[in-house]
Design a protein around this motif. Structure first.
Motif, PDB file in Angstrom:
ATOM      1  N   LEU A 346      32.127  72.610  21.569  1.00  0.00           N
ATOM      2  CA  LEU A 346      33.144  71.665  22.041  1.00  0.00           C
ATOM      3  C   LEU A 346      33.346  71.783  23.539  1.00  0.00           C
ATOM      4  CD1 LEU A 346      35.716  71.935  19.140  1.00  0.00           C
ATOM      5  CD2 LEU A 346      34.704  69.813  19.969  1.00  0.00           C
ATOM      6  N   MET A 350      32.806  67.998  24.530  1.00  0.00           N
ATOM      7  CA  MET A 350      33.954  67.089  24.455  1.00  0.00           C
ATOM      8  C   MET A 350      34.046  66.260  25.732  1.00  0.00           C
ATOM      9  SD  MET A 350      37.518  69.180  25.141  1.00  0.00           S
ATOM     10  CE  MET A 350      37.278  70.591  24.078  1.00  0.00           C
ATOM     11  N   ILE A 356      42.706  67.011  21.550  1.00  0.00           N
ATOM     12  CA  ILE A 356      42.400  67.965  20.486  1.00  0.00           C
ATOM     13  C   ILE A 356      43.635  68.110  19.604  1.00  0.00           C
ATOM     14  CG2 ILE A 356      41.735  70.332  19.943  1.00  0.00           C
ATOM     15  CD1 ILE A 356      39.529  68.879  21.329  1.00  0.00           C
ATOM     16  N   THR A 371      37.330  77.626  25.802  1.00  0.00           N
ATOM     17  CA  THR A 371      37.466  76.234  26.238  1.00  0.00           C
ATOM     18  C   THR A 371      38.323  76.052  27.483  1.00  0.00           C
ATOM     19  OG1 THR A 371      39.311  75.937  24.686  1.00  0.00           O
ATOM     20  CG2 THR A 371      37.105  75.313  23.918  1.00  0.00           C
ATOM     21  N   ILE A 407      39.794  64.558  18.644  1.00  0.00           N
ATOM     22  CA  ILE A 407      39.004  65.540  17.911  1.00  0.00           C
ATOM     23  C   ILE A 407      39.952  66.386  17.081  1.00  0.00           C
ATOM     24  CG2 ILE A 407      37.367  67.455  18.071  1.00  0.00           C
ATOM     25  CD1 ILE A 407      36.643  66.326  20.902  1.00  0.00           C
ATOM     26  N   LEU A 498      27.673  67.010  16.653  1.00  0.00           N
ATOM     27  CA  LEU A 498      28.798  66.807  17.566  1.00  0.00           C
ATOM     28  C   LEU A 498      28.378  65.922  18.733  1.00  0.00           C
ATOM     29  CD1 LEU A 498      31.752  67.534  18.192  1.00  0.00           C
ATOM     30  CD2 LEU A 498      30.892  69.490  19.497  1.00  0.00           C
TER      31      LEU A 498
END
Length: 514
Positions: A346, A350, A356, A371, A407, A498
């Motif tokens: 991610l 992303m 999120i 992240t 997401i 993804l």
């Protein structure tokens, strides 16, 4: 015009143009009134927990309330768990709950119930519209309460005869909400003095203090004073990622939380509460702070937190610049699919401005450290601990922000509580990618069984905590709801899925077997 029309007109006059609904017979005149309003978007949820959870996610991202439409007491009761989460998130919401015609209540028909008692624990404002002329006034009161402070939940009980009776009562003037409370100079001064006294200090924040400009200001204050800045454990919305301050949260695991505050001598609260354990555990403390730690409540949740932070900065001074996370992530994962591998993928894939929505429960506890350098995004999480929020929250966020990728990080056990939300995502063509952490058990409860010192799980305990007999088939479940889906059991397969999901529009589900 009847009472139901007056209700709709009052909602629209105050900018409430979205209604998440699961109606019944008592609400049919309100349904007909909504049908006469092209400016109102009506979104059907197949379970009331989807309705209330979607209204929560919508409010967090739209910064304004939606309406919900619920059928009598049992319908409201079905939505209470996510109203609890919304209350903890301080999400504004106007619930319209139908009730029998006033003259029909005396007969104690099968669906008659004590709606007031059901609504009261989850409502900041509760009222009834018993006659058509009073519907507008009562609706305006509900809206005013929902828009007050940092957000509130209003529940308006609408009697069927108040809805269908004609009225010439005017639409009330648009509500002008009272501004949030200004910072208290004495409390600001007290916090600034504490930050200058040289003791080890943590600034604990939540709410609008977690928007990007306020987080940057707090980081500069922390650099200037030597204080650490931390987000409380559960927060409605955080703005994070590359180019933003890399804030961490209070850990959920009690031993980790105790360690996080072991050296703290002073705690400054900005909208937050002093940290406590999520549950009581035998032989372990409830408060997370060491004995003798001084607590300074600088600003309450309903206060103007951006103004309070600015006033604190004036009192303490700030470093020249905030420390912002740089864009980047560890190498793309290979091999076994783990929660860490999902987080790293991610971080790479992303898109900018993603939203999120996290109900990954135990699987997502380490999500932040992987992240911090992802593309800038908003992070919404389960706030009240009542599981079943994730899929509806993502649904509401996508309705509020149709131009942004949403997401959902979803544990498989809690996902089954409100799985009907996938159907709403398909019906509304929402741009949501749902990632199911399919460990096929209530993993968090296995850990809690150990943490409370109960016992190692035997046959009966395993049958209450495991989801593998039969195993849930999330691809088939999603397909049955109209959502395209695929399964991945390696890091490489997950990354490929993804990448594809990020490049397309519309709902998609990835069952990640971890």
């Amino acid at each position: 015009m009847n009472g139901a029309d007056l209700l709709c007109e009052t909602l629209l006059a105050n900018g409430i143009d979205t209604c998440f609904a699961n109606p019944g017979t008592s609400e049919m005149h309100f349904v007909a009134a909504l049908d006469r309003q092209p400016g109102m978007r009506c979104v059907l949820g197949l379970f009331e927990g989807v309705v209330t959870g979607a209204a929560d996610g919508y409010a967090r991202m739209a910064d304004k309330p939606a309406a919900t439409l619920l059928h009598l007491g049992p319908g409201l009761a079905n939505g209470l768990a996510n109203l609890h989460n919304a209350r903890r998130a301080r999400s504004p919401m106007v619930n319209v709950v139908g009730d029998h015609a006033t003259y029909h209540l005396q007969y104690d028909a099968p669906l008659t119930s004590d709606i007031d008692s059901l609504a009261r624990p989850m409502s900041h404002w509760l009222g009834r519209a018993e006659t058509a002329p009073t519907v507008g006034e009562r609706t305006a009161q509900a809206i005013a309460a929902a828009k007050s402070g940092a957000g509130g939940i209003s529940t308006l009980i609408l009697h069927a005869d108040a809805a269908w009776t004609e009225t010439s009562a005017p639409v009330p003037a648009a509500v002008v909400p009272a501004p949030p409370a200004a910072p208290d100079p004495a409390r600001i001064r007290k916090a600034a003095e504490a930050l200058r006294n040289g003791r080890r200090t943590t600034i604990l924040v939540t709410g609008r203090a977690l928007r990007a400009p306020q987080a940057q200001m707090l980081d500069r204050i922390g650099q200037k004073t030597g204080a650490r800045v931390l987000a409380q454990q559960a927060n409605a919305r955080m703005q994070r990622g590359a180019g933003r301050v890399a804030l961490d949260r209070v850990p959920y695991v009690i031993d980790q939380a105790l360690a996080a505050f072991a050296d703290t001598e002073q705690l400054v609260l900005i909208g937050a509460k002093a940290p406590v354990g999520f549950f009581a555990y035998p032989g372990k403390p409830g408060p997370m702070l060491p004995k003798g730690c001084r607590v300074i409540a600088m600003a309450d949740a309903d206060d103007d937190l951006p103004a309070a932070i600015a006033a604190l900065a004036d009192a303490t001074g700030m470093a020249p610049a905030a420390r912002l996370a740089r864009h980047g992530a560890p190498d793309m994962p290979e091999g076994a699919l783990t929660p860490g591998a999902i987080a790293v993928a991610l971080a790479h894939l992303m898109p900018e401005n993603a939203i999120i929505c996290d109900e990954s429960v135990s699987s997502g506890r380490d999500f932040f450290r992987w992240t911090h350098g992802a593309a800038p995004h908003d992070f919404l999480q389960l706030t009240g601990g009542a599981i079943g929020a994730g899929i509806p929250m993502a649904t509401g966020a996508a309705v509020a922000c149709p131009d942004r990728k949403v997401i959902g990080l979803q544990a498989d056990g809690s996902g089954m509580y409100t799985v009907q939300g996938l159907w709403t995502q398909a019906r509304e063509r929402l741009d949501v990618v749902t990632i199911i952490f399919a460990n096929r058990l209530y993993k968090i409860l296995h850990g809690e069984l150990k943490n409370v010192g109960a016992a190692a799980p035997g046959e009966n305990a395993r049958r209450m905590l495991d989801l593998d007999d039969p195993a849930l088939d999330w691809v088939s479940i999603a397909n049955g709801m109209g959502v395209e889906a695929a399964r991945a059991d390696t890091a490489e397969a997950f990354s490929d899925l993804l990448r594809s999901a990020m490049a397309r529009k519309g709902p998609f589900l990835i069952e990640a077997v971890v």
